[in-house]
Design a protein around this motif. Sequence first.
Motif, PDB file in Angstrom:
ATOM      1  N   LEU A   6     -12.290  17.506  68.338  1.00  0.00           N
ATOM      2  CA  LEU A   6     -12.079  17.241  69.761  1.00  0.00           C
ATOM      3  C   LEU A   6     -12.046  15.742  70.039  1.00  0.00           C
ATOM      4  O   LEU A   6     -11.199  15.264  70.793  1.00  0.00           O
ATOM      5  CB  LEU A   6     -13.157  17.920  70.603  1.00  0.00           C
ATOM      6  CG  LEU A   6     -12.975  17.773  72.111  1.00  0.00           C
ATOM      7  CD1 LEU A   6     -11.677  18.438  72.575  1.00  0.00           C
ATOM      8  CD2 LEU A   6     -14.153  18.370  72.848  1.00  0.00           C
ATOM      9  N   ILE A   7     -12.926  14.991  69.430  1.00  0.00           N
ATOM     10  CA  ILE A   7     -12.911  13.532  69.607  1.00  0.00           C
ATOM     11  C   ILE A   7     -11.593  12.953  69.104  1.00  0.00           C
ATOM     12  O   ILE A   7     -10.978  12.122  69.773  1.00  0.00           O
ATOM     13  CB  ILE A   7     -14.113  12.869  68.898  1.00  0.00           C
ATOM     14  CG1 ILE A   7     -15.397  13.186  69.644  1.00  0.00           C
ATOM     15  CG2 ILE A   7     -13.917  11.352  68.811  1.00  0.00           C
ATOM     16  CD1 ILE A   7     -16.654  12.687  68.980  1.00  0.00           C
ATOM     17  N   ASP A   8     -11.132  13.413  67.939  1.00  0.00           N
ATOM     18  CA  ASP A   8      -9.852  12.933  67.411  1.00  0.00           C
ATOM     19  C   ASP A   8      -8.711  13.249  68.368  1.00  0.00           C
ATOM     20  O   ASP A   8      -7.823  12.416  68.584  1.00  0.00           O
ATOM     21  CB  ASP A   8      -9.572  13.552  66.041  1.00  0.00           C
ATOM     22  CG  ASP A   8     -10.484  13.039  64.951  1.00  0.00           C
ATOM     23  OD1 ASP A   8     -11.141  11.988  65.146  1.00  0.00           O
ATOM     24  OD2 ASP A   8     -10.562  13.702  63.887  1.00  0.00           O
ATOM     25  N   LEU A   9      -8.734  14.443  68.953  1.00  0.00           N
ATOM     26  CA  LEU A   9      -7.697  14.837  69.905  1.00  0.00           C
ATOM     27  C   LEU A   9      -7.762  13.981  71.167  1.00  0.00           C
ATOM     28  O   LEU A   9      -6.727  13.496  71.658  1.00  0.00           O
ATOM     29  CB  LEU A   9      -7.847  16.317  70.254  1.00  0.00           C
ATOM     30  CG  LEU A   9      -6.847  16.907  71.237  1.00  0.00           C
ATOM     31  CD1 LEU A   9      -5.418  16.761  70.714  1.00  0.00           C
ATOM     32  CD2 LEU A   9      -7.172  18.368  71.480  1.00  0.00           C
ATOM     33  N   LEU A  10      -8.955  13.769  71.683  1.00  0.00           N
ATOM     34  CA  LEU A  10      -9.126  12.916  72.858  1.00  0.00           C
ATOM     35  C   LEU A  10      -8.610  11.504  72.602  1.00  0.00           C
ATOM     36  O   LEU A  10      -7.849  10.953  73.409  1.00  0.00           O
ATOM     37  CB  LEU A  10     -10.602  12.845  73.251  1.00  0.00           C
ATOM     38  CG  LEU A  10     -11.212  14.059  73.929  1.00  0.00           C
ATOM     39  CD1 LEU A  10     -12.734  14.003  73.850  1.00  0.00           C
ATOM     40  CD2 LEU A  10     -10.759  14.124  75.373  1.00  0.00           C
ATOM     41  N   ALA A  28     -15.842   4.610  74.470  1.00  0.00           N
ATOM     42  CA  ALA A  28     -15.868   5.078  75.856  1.00  0.00           C
ATOM     43  C   ALA A  28     -16.173   6.575  75.950  1.00  0.00           C
ATOM     44  O   ALA A  28     -16.863   7.009  76.869  1.00  0.00           O
ATOM     45  CB  ALA A  28     -14.536   4.770  76.542  1.00  0.00           C
ATOM     46  N   ILE A  29     -15.671   7.352  75.006  1.00  0.00           N
ATOM     47  CA  ILE A  29     -15.926   8.800  75.009  1.00  0.00           C
ATOM     48  C   ILE A  29     -17.386   9.080  74.683  1.00  0.00           C
ATOM     49  O   ILE A  29     -18.032   9.887  75.342  1.00  0.00           O
ATOM     50  CB  ILE A  29     -15.009   9.525  74.005  1.00  0.00           C
ATOM     51  CG1 ILE A  29     -13.550   9.431  74.465  1.00  0.00           C
ATOM     52  CG2 ILE A  29     -15.437  10.978  73.833  1.00  0.00           C
ATOM     53  CD1 ILE A  29     -12.544   9.795  73.388  1.00  0.00           C
ATOM     54  N   GLY A  30     -17.905   8.414  73.683  1.00  0.00           N
ATOM     55  CA  GLY A  30     -19.294   8.635  73.281  1.00  0.00           C
ATOM     56  C   GLY A  30     -19.431   9.935  72.503  1.00  0.00           C
ATOM     57  O   GLY A  30     -18.448  10.562  72.131  1.00  0.00           O
ATOM     58  N   PRO A  31     -20.673  10.364  72.288  1.00  0.00           N
ATOM     59  CA  PRO A  31     -20.897  11.578  71.498  1.00  0.00           C
ATOM     60  C   PRO A  31     -20.614  12.848  72.306  1.00  0.00           C
ATOM     61  O   PRO A  31     -20.709  12.851  73.532  1.00  0.00           O
ATOM     62  CB  PRO A  31     -22.380  11.501  71.133  1.00  0.00           C
ATOM     63  CG  PRO A  31     -22.986  10.713  72.251  1.00  0.00           C
ATOM     64  CD  PRO A  31     -21.928   9.716  72.666  1.00  0.00           C
ATOM     65  N   ILE A  32     -20.271  13.899  71.599  1.00  0.00           N
ATOM     66  CA  ILE A  32     -20.130  15.217  72.213  1.00  0.00           C
ATOM     67  C   ILE A  32     -21.430  15.967  71.961  1.00  0.00           C
ATOM     68  O   ILE A  32     -21.886  16.064  70.823  1.00  0.00           O
ATOM     69  CB  ILE A  32     -18.929  15.977  71.622  1.00  0.00           C
ATOM     70  CG1 ILE A  32     -17.637  15.273  72.013  1.00  0.00           C
ATOM     71  CG2 ILE A  32     -18.938  17.427  72.102  1.00  0.00           C
ATOM     72  CD1 ILE A  32     -16.388  15.918  71.507  1.00  0.00           C
ATOM     73  N   ARG A  33     -22.032  16.458  73.031  1.00  0.00           N
ATOM     74  CA  ARG A  33     -23.256  17.243  72.894  1.00  0.00           C
ATOM     75  C   ARG A  33     -22.898  18.719  72.841  1.00  0.00           C
ATOM     76  O   ARG A  33     -22.181  19.221  73.709  1.00  0.00           O
ATOM     77  CB  ARG A  33     -24.195  16.963  74.069  1.00  0.00           C
ATOM     78  CG  ARG A  33     -24.895  15.628  73.930  1.00  0.00           C
ATOM     79  CD  ARG A  33     -25.905  15.358  74.989  1.00  0.00           C
ATOM     80  NE  ARG A  33     -25.456  14.933  76.307  1.00  0.00           N
ATOM     81  CZ  ARG A  33     -24.622  13.948  76.581  1.00  0.00           C
ATOM     82  NH1 ARG A  33     -24.042  13.295  75.621  1.00  0.00           N
ATOM     83  NH2 ARG A  33     -24.336  13.609  77.814  1.00  0.00           N
TER      84      ARG A  33
END
Length: 75
Positions: A6-10, A28-33
């Motif tokens: 998901l981070i790569d896609l964002l 800017a996105i930071g970690p996904i919880r």
Amino acid sequence: MTANDLIDLLVARLLRDHGKTKHHWRKAIGPIRLYDSATHAHCNWSVTPTGTARDVALIEALLDELRLAHPILTD
């Protein structure tokens, strides 16, 4: 889909649509919880973006779109 996917896609979508750098968007996105699907059945992840008001708004808009397509993430 995993949190890293998901981070790569964002990052890819933000970079393509708004420029800047991968590092800028990852920061800017930071970690996904991730949360337990048993207690968060409709969506088991959240993100708290940081940065300028414009960056946060761009990320939040994209997050809203991706929550519909990918509500449940795996480790």
